[in-house]
Motif scaffolding. Structure first.
Motif, short mmCIF file in Angstrom:
data_model
loop_
_atom_site.label_atom_id
_atom_site.label_comp_id
_atom_site.label_asym_id
_atom_site.label_seq_id
_atom_site.Cartn_x
_atom_site.Cartn_y
_atom_site.Cartn_z
N THR A 63 8.94 104.40 124.78
CA THR A 63 8.55 103.10 124.23
C THR A 63 9.74 102.14 124.22
O THR A 63 9.63 100.98 124.62
CB THR A 63 7.99 103.27 122.81
N GLY A 64 10.90 102.61 123.73
CA GLY A 64 12.09 101.76 123.68
C GLY A 64 12.55 101.33 125.04
O GLY A 64 12.83 100.14 125.28
N SER A 65 12.63 102.28 125.98
CA SER A 65 13.05 101.95 127.35
C SER A 65 12.03 101.03 128.02
O SER A 65 12.40 100.09 128.74
CB SER A 65 13.22 103.23 128.17
N GLY A 66 10.75 101.31 127.78
CA GLY A 66 9.70 100.52 128.41
C GLY A 66 9.70 99.08 127.95
O GLY A 66 9.60 98.15 128.76
N PHE A 67 9.86 98.85 126.64
CA PHE A 67 9.86 97.48 126.14
C PHE A 67 11.13 96.73 126.52
O PHE A 67 11.08 95.52 126.78
CB PHE A 67 9.64 97.46 124.63
N ALA A 68 12.28 97.43 126.57
CA ALA A 68 13.50 96.77 127.05
C ALA A 68 13.33 96.31 128.49
O ALA A 68 13.64 95.17 128.85
CB ALA A 68 14.69 97.72 126.93
N SER A 69 12.78 97.23 129.32
CA SER A 69 12.51 96.88 130.71
C SER A 69 11.48 95.75 130.80
O SER A 69 11.60 94.84 131.62
CB SER A 69 12.01 98.11 131.46
N SER A 70 10.49 95.80 129.91
CA SER A 70 9.44 94.80 129.93
C SER A 70 9.98 93.41 129.59
O SER A 70 9.63 92.41 130.23
CB SER A 70 8.34 95.19 128.93
N ILE A 71 10.85 93.34 128.57
CA ILE A 71 11.47 92.04 128.24
C ILE A 71 12.33 91.56 129.40
O ILE A 71 12.40 90.37 129.71
CB ILE A 71 12.31 92.18 126.95
N GLY A 72 12.99 92.53 130.07
CA GLY A 72 13.75 92.16 131.26
C GLY A 72 12.87 91.55 132.33
O GLY A 72 13.29 90.64 133.05
N ARG A 73 11.62 92.02 132.41
CA ARG A 73 10.72 91.47 133.43
C ARG A 73 10.30 90.05 133.11
O ARG A 73 9.88 89.32 134.01
CB ARG A 73 9.48 92.36 133.59
N VAL A 74 10.40 89.66 131.85
CA VAL A 74 10.18 88.24 131.53
C VAL A 74 11.28 87.41 132.19
O VAL A 74 11.02 86.35 132.78
CB VAL A 74 10.18 88.02 130.00
N GLY A 75 12.52 87.93 132.11
CA GLY A 75 13.62 87.26 132.83
C GLY A 75 13.42 87.31 134.32
O GLY A 75 13.68 86.33 135.03
N SER A 76 12.92 88.46 134.83
CA SER A 76 12.65 88.59 136.27
C SER A 76 11.58 87.60 136.72
O SER A 76 11.64 87.05 137.82
CB SER A 76 12.16 90.01 136.58
N LEU A 77 10.61 87.38 135.86
CA LEU A 77 9.51 86.45 136.16
C LEU A 77 10.02 85.02 136.18
O LEU A 77 9.68 84.22 137.06
CB LEU A 77 8.42 86.61 135.11
N ALA A 78 10.90 84.70 135.22
CA ALA A 78 11.40 83.33 135.10
C ALA A 78 12.44 83.00 136.17
O ALA A 78 12.48 81.87 136.67
CB ALA A 78 12.00 83.12 133.71
N GLY A 79 13.28 83.99 136.54
CA GLY A 79 14.39 83.72 137.43
C GLY A 79 14.01 83.12 138.77
O GLY A 79 14.47 82.01 139.12
N PRO A 80 13.19 83.81 139.59
CA PRO A 80 12.84 83.24 140.90
C PRO A 80 12.13 81.89 140.80
O PRO A 80 12.33 81.01 141.65
CB PRO A 80 11.91 84.31 141.50
N TYR A 81 11.29 81.73 139.76
CA TYR A 81 10.60 80.45 139.61
C TYR A 81 11.59 79.33 139.25
O TYR A 81 11.51 78.23 139.79
CB TYR A 81 9.53 80.56 138.53
N LEU A 82 12.54 79.64 138.35
CA LEU A 82 13.56 78.64 137.98
C LEU A 82 14.39 78.22 139.19
O LEU A 82 14.75 77.05 139.33
CB LEU A 82 14.47 79.19 136.89
#
Length: 459
Positions: free
Chosen positions: A395-414
């Motif tokens: 759960t901890g690793s998954g949510f850390a990775s998941s929050i990172g994917r918010v950054g991954s989602l924002a980065g290419p679009y930005l």
């Protein structure tokens, strides 16, 4: 089985029995199976870096539209990482790992068959969901099988299969793009999903997790099988069990997410979420666009793919150096070093692109950038699962990775939005600032875990 021997093993505790095992070919074979699945997953994820320019040209996409397409898989990864972590802590590591491979295999196949940008975007979300599931589960599986004295190195090497997969995707694109196009490459990369059958047959469930959820007899059976294989591989009697670990604290499964915000875990969770968000925003914002940015600078498609492959080669010594430094120097300082190095190298690469320096200098700056970026990945993946107890590690690793994917989602679009306004220099400055913020967070709030058993870190 002799009942007295079975009772003795159960009383000893899984952690104590695992931690005293030497590393042998048996554990390395389990690691190799997980790493192979990780490798093919990484190829699928890295492929967009090399084919984005071709897709953009085929569908006549604007920079913003191409950025949105590049971000689509990260939307799926956000959902996949969060759900897989909780599912793995509730139902086990092995079944969720197998399901993740099916998702990314089907997603890759459908990407190759997509007949519109909208369909391609939806299938990239499906592909991303499977990849998002696999990453935190693979981390947890390796962390829970490998003893503490070797854990950091092996988790870092596991992450090293990402740059190798990334480079393999570039080489595959270079040779096959002119022959079968980007669709054919996506279809070809769906085939390795059948590797799920190897995982099902060879990789055991985590005995640490089985003990945590109260399935003691099953944990003992799997642990005894691991001990048998290790002893046979080493050819020597196993060391005696020194049970210095506290017994697992069994809690209701519904409390898993709440525990991330309980006691010392709250500070660790905030630190990890911030580091993952800013590190991945910078990383994917830059690397997803590397090939397309080179094409925009006037290089042919094949040249841009080839130069991106050259630049990515530095990722191999980067993750190897990081894997070595993790055990010699520690997680926290190594993480800060790689993030600061990434920030400086990204800024230098942006300046080389802005001033149209010779291609040799551009590649040299890119090599430095990828060296630190892939080293950064090794630390993140080694460090994250160590900061949580077995009952909530997924759960901890998954949510850390998941929050990172918010950054991954924002980065290419930005990047797609900033590029027409700030140019390539502004884009790489944004990436450098993201890495710098992540480095400051680690230095201020990170804790050291080097050389400690998982149970020691938990307590």
């Amino acid at each position: 089985m002799d009942m007295s021997a079975g009772s003795l093993r159960l009383s000893a505790g899984i952690a104590a029995r695992l931690e005293r095992l030497p590393m042998t070919g048996y554990q390395r074979s389990l690691f190799g199976i997980i790493a192979t699945a990780w490798f093919f997953d990484s190829m699928d994820l890295g492929l967009m870096t090399f084919v984005l320019g071709s897709i953009k040209a085929e569908f006549g996409l604007s920079a913003a539209q191409a950025g949105l397409l590049a971000s689509a898989s990260f939307l799926g990864m956000f959902a996949g990482a969060a759900s897989a972590g909780m599912l793995a802590d509730r139902y086990g590591r092995k079944p969720v790992f197998q399901i993740s491979m099916i998702f990314w295999g089907v997603g890759s196949l459908m990407c190759g068959l997509a007949d519109s940008v909208t369909a391609l975007m939806l299938y990239r979300v499906l592909l991303g969901f499977g990849m998002g599931m696999e990453f935190p589960i693979g981390l947890s599986m390796v962390s829970e099988i490998v003893p503490a004295k070797s854990r950091g190195k092996y988790v870092a090497i596991l992450e090293g299969f990402w740059p190798i997969g990334f480079i393999a995707a570039g080489v595959l694109t270079y040779f096959l793009l002119p022959v079968i196009g980007w669709r054919g490459i996506f279809i070809a990369l769906s085939v390795p999903a059948i590797f799920v059958f190897v995982v099902r047959r060879r990789v055991p469930e985590s005995p640490r997790w089985l003990e945590e959820v109260g399935r003691d007899r099953e944990a003992d059976r799997i642990m005894a099988n691991i001990e048998h294989h290790v002893q046979r591989a080493s050819g020597k009697p196993l060391p005696p069990v020194d049970d210095t670990f506290a017994p697992p604290q069994r809690r209701a499964r519904k409390a898993l997410f709440a525990e991330l915000w309980h006691g010392p875990y709250a500070k660790r969770t905030l630190m990890l979420w911030a580091v993952w968000f800013f590190a991945l925003l910078g990383y994917y914002g830059l690397t997803t666009w590397l090939g397309a940015l080179l094409q925009q600078a006037g290089y042919a498609v094949t040249k841009s793919v080839l130069y991106t492959v050259y630049i990515s080669l530095a990722g191999i010594p980067g993750f190897l150096f990081s894997a070595w430094l993790l055990e010699k120097w520690g997680r926290k300082p190594t993480c800060a070093l790689m993030l600061i190095g990434s920030a400086l190298a990204a800024y230098a690469y942006g300046q080389a692109a802005v001033h149209r320096l010779p291609v040799e200098q551009l590649i040299a700056a890119g090599l430095c950038m990828q060296f630190f970026l892939f080293g950064m990945w090794s630390v993140l993946y080694a460090y994250t699962p160590e900061l949580y107890p077995t009952r909530s590690r997924g759960t901890g690793s998954g949510f850390a990775s998941s929050i990172g994917r918010v950054g991954s989602l924002a980065g290419p679009y930005l990047v797609g939005v900033l590029l027409p306004v700030a140019g390539q220099g502004g884009v790489f400055t944004m990436g450098a600032l993201s890495f710098a913020v992540a480095a400051v967070v680690v230095l201020l709030f990170g804790v050291e875990t080097k050389g400690k058993a998982l149970e020691e870190v938990s307590h």
